[in-house]
Design a protein around this motif. Sequence first.
Motif, mmCIF file in Angstrom:
data_model
loop_
_atom_site.group_PDB
_atom_site.id
_atom_site.type_symbol
_atom_site.label_atom_id
_atom_site.label_comp_id
_atom_site.label_asym_id
_atom_site.label_seq_id
_atom_site.Cartn_x
_atom_site.Cartn_y
_atom_site.Cartn_z
ATOM 1 N N TRP A 181 -5.592 69.056 82.544
ATOM 2 C CA TRP A 181 -4.587 70.208 82.782
ATOM 3 C C TRP A 181 -5.606 71.482 82.430
ATOM 4 O O TRP A 181 -6.736 71.500 82.060
ATOM 5 N N LYS A 182 -5.153 72.792 83.314
ATOM 6 C CA LYS A 182 -6.087 74.076 82.951
ATOM 7 C C LYS A 182 -6.082 74.681 81.983
ATOM 8 O O LYS A 182 -6.824 75.558 81.420
ATOM 9 N N ALA A 183 -4.721 74.702 81.301
ATOM 10 C CA ALA A 183 -4.462 75.526 80.232
ATOM 11 C C ALA A 183 -5.178 74.845 78.976
ATOM 12 O O ALA A 183 -5.441 73.569 78.752
ATOM 13 N N ALA A 184 -5.049 75.652 77.994
ATOM 14 C CA ALA A 184 -5.638 75.352 76.583
ATOM 15 C C ALA A 184 -4.533 74.624 75.593
ATOM 16 O O ALA A 184 -3.848 75.397 74.955
ATOM 17 N N LEU A 185 -4.356 73.181 75.786
ATOM 18 C CA LEU A 185 -3.323 72.460 75.352
ATOM 19 C C LEU A 185 -3.757 71.869 74.386
ATOM 20 O O LEU A 185 -5.002 71.300 74.184
ATOM 21 N N ASP A 186 -3.084 71.670 73.072
ATOM 22 C CA ASP A 186 -3.452 70.688 72.059
ATOM 23 C C ASP A 186 -2.935 69.438 72.415
ATOM 24 O O ASP A 186 -1.687 69.071 72.525
ATOM 25 N N SER A 187 -3.896 68.342 72.456
ATOM 26 C CA SER A 187 -3.473 67.236 72.391
ATOM 27 C C SER A 187 -2.513 66.439 71.579
ATOM 28 O O SER A 187 -1.752 65.879 72.085
ATOM 29 N N SER A 188 -2.640 66.661 70.397
ATOM 30 C CA SER A 188 -1.679 66.483 69.452
ATOM 31 C C SER A 188 -0.304 66.644 69.630
ATOM 32 O O SER A 188 0.758 66.085 69.486
ATOM 33 N N ASP A 189 -0.124 68.117 70.276
ATOM 34 C CA ASP A 189 1.491 68.464 70.543
ATOM 35 C C ASP A 189 1.971 67.650 71.582
ATOM 36 O O ASP A 189 3.067 67.523 72.005
ATOM 37 N N LEU A 190 0.973 67.323 72.717
ATOM 38 C CA LEU A 190 1.460 66.507 73.768
ATOM 39 C C LEU A 190 1.790 65.153 73.386
ATOM 40 O O LEU A 190 2.962 64.566 73.718
ATOM 41 N N LEU A 191 0.928 64.740 72.311
ATOM 42 C CA LEU A 191 1.461 63.123 71.887
ATOM 43 C C LEU A 191 2.694 63.382 71.245
ATOM 44 O O LEU A 191 3.603 62.323 71.276
ATOM 45 N N TYR A 192 2.932 64.378 70.421
ATOM 46 C CA TYR A 192 4.315 64.540 69.743
ATOM 47 C C TYR A 192 5.744 64.566 70.743
ATOM 48 O O TYR A 192 6.547 64.132 70.413
ATOM 49 N N CYS A 193 5.139 65.494 71.773
ATOM 50 C CA CYS A 193 6.290 65.511 72.810
ATOM 51 C C CYS A 193 6.589 64.244 73.646
ATOM 52 O O CYS A 193 7.911 63.930 73.844
ATOM 53 N N LEU A 194 5.578 63.459 73.799
ATOM 54 C CA LEU A 194 5.704 62.102 74.430
ATOM 55 C C LEU A 194 6.597 61.230 73.400
ATOM 56 O O LEU A 194 7.492 60.506 73.937
ATOM 57 N N ALA A 195 6.305 61.170 72.336
ATOM 58 C CA ALA A 195 7.181 60.315 71.180
ATOM 59 C C ALA A 195 8.442 60.945 71.098
ATOM 60 O O ALA A 195 9.440 59.921 71.141
ATOM 61 N N MET A 196 8.704 62.243 70.958
ATOM 62 C CA MET A 196 9.942 62.664 70.881
ATOM 63 C C MET A 196 10.949 62.486 72.064
ATOM 64 O O MET A 196 12.020 62.198 71.864
ATOM 65 N N ASP A 197 10.293 62.699 73.158
ATOM 66 C CA ASP A 197 11.139 62.399 74.537
ATOM 67 C C ASP A 197 11.535 60.905 74.746
ATOM 68 O O ASP A 197 12.456 60.656 75.236
ATOM 69 N N ILE A 198 10.632 60.030 74.248
ATOM 70 C CA ILE A 198 10.734 58.796 74.338
ATOM 71 C C ILE A 198 12.091 58.109 73.295
ATOM 72 O O ILE A 198 13.007 57.556 73.803
ATOM 73 N N LYS A 199 12.011 58.783 72.076
ATOM 74 C CA LYS A 199 12.771 58.497 71.061
ATOM 75 C C LYS A 199 14.257 59.154 71.508
ATOM 76 O O LYS A 199 15.312 58.485 71.205
ATOM 77 N N ALA A 200 14.363 60.247 72.164
ATOM 78 C CA ALA A 200 15.470 60.805 72.541
ATOM 79 C C ALA A 200 16.020 59.968 73.722
ATOM 80 O O ALA A 200 17.361 60.156 73.815
ATOM 81 N N GLN A 201 15.453 58.949 74.241
ATOM 82 C CA GLN A 201 16.189 58.134 75.177
ATOM 83 C C GLN A 201 16.650 56.948 74.402
ATOM 84 O O GLN A 201 17.364 55.891 75.092
ATOM 85 N N GLY A 202 16.557 56.823 73.164
ATOM 86 C CA GLY A 202 17.100 55.560 72.347
ATOM 87 C C GLY A 202 15.965 54.647 72.094
ATOM 88 O O GLY A 202 16.361 53.577 71.457
#
Length: 240
Positions: A189-210
């Motif tokens: 990705w081109k933007a300055a993203l924090d990898s730890s935030d991306l990991l948090y989003c992945l875990a949150m979105d997977i848990k939101a599916q049950g």
Amino acid sequence: MTSQTPLPQSPRPGRPTTSTVVELNVGGEFYTTTLGTLRKFPGSKLAEMFSSSAKACTDAEGRFFIDRPGTYFRPILDYLRIGQVPTQHIPEVYREAQFYEIRPLVKLLEDMPEIFGEQVSRKQFLLQVPGYSESLELMVRLARAEAITARKSSVLVCLMETEEQDACYSEVLHFLQDKEKSVVKFGPWKAALDSSDLLYCLAMDIKAQGYNVVYDLFLVYPAKTTRIYLNIYSFTFTWW
């Protein structure tokens, strides 16, 4: 049981009055209001539902029926009546305001912390990650495929922050494929993203599916090098 019926009319045919009283059945919750209140914001879906040309569904008692969660229609109605902004059940009311297309209320709710963080800030963050939704869906599919007869299954996630990293990781990806490991790539990705935030989003979105999922760093030492790869993580799904 529901049926379709024209909206109530005024003494002059074809022109329902805004003061006409309307009884509503919204998902089993009953409300009484006026056409003027329901039409307060022209162009909204709610106003269109009660336009003079619309045919609304009615229940057995003749109330106009809307097949939506009735509990969260109360705050919608309070906003239409007196401009009162909801203070409880914000995500649920936000969803209903979007459905009814009441744009002023949607905008007000988006300024609230509960919605700004999730629907504005996080959404903008994830838009910087190419193919986020597709890769997330692939993670779940791979985990489910490996779950047959197993209590747990794991999927590796490789975060490619830059084009340079993408090239450097080719060796380790081949190594993992030879080991028959399931790997899903995110980035570059081109933007300055924090990898730890991306990991948090992945875990949150997977848990939101049950799903029950945890993740941890996965260290890889390919045979021909002593280099440690720090941007690979193991997401472990527990099924029973």
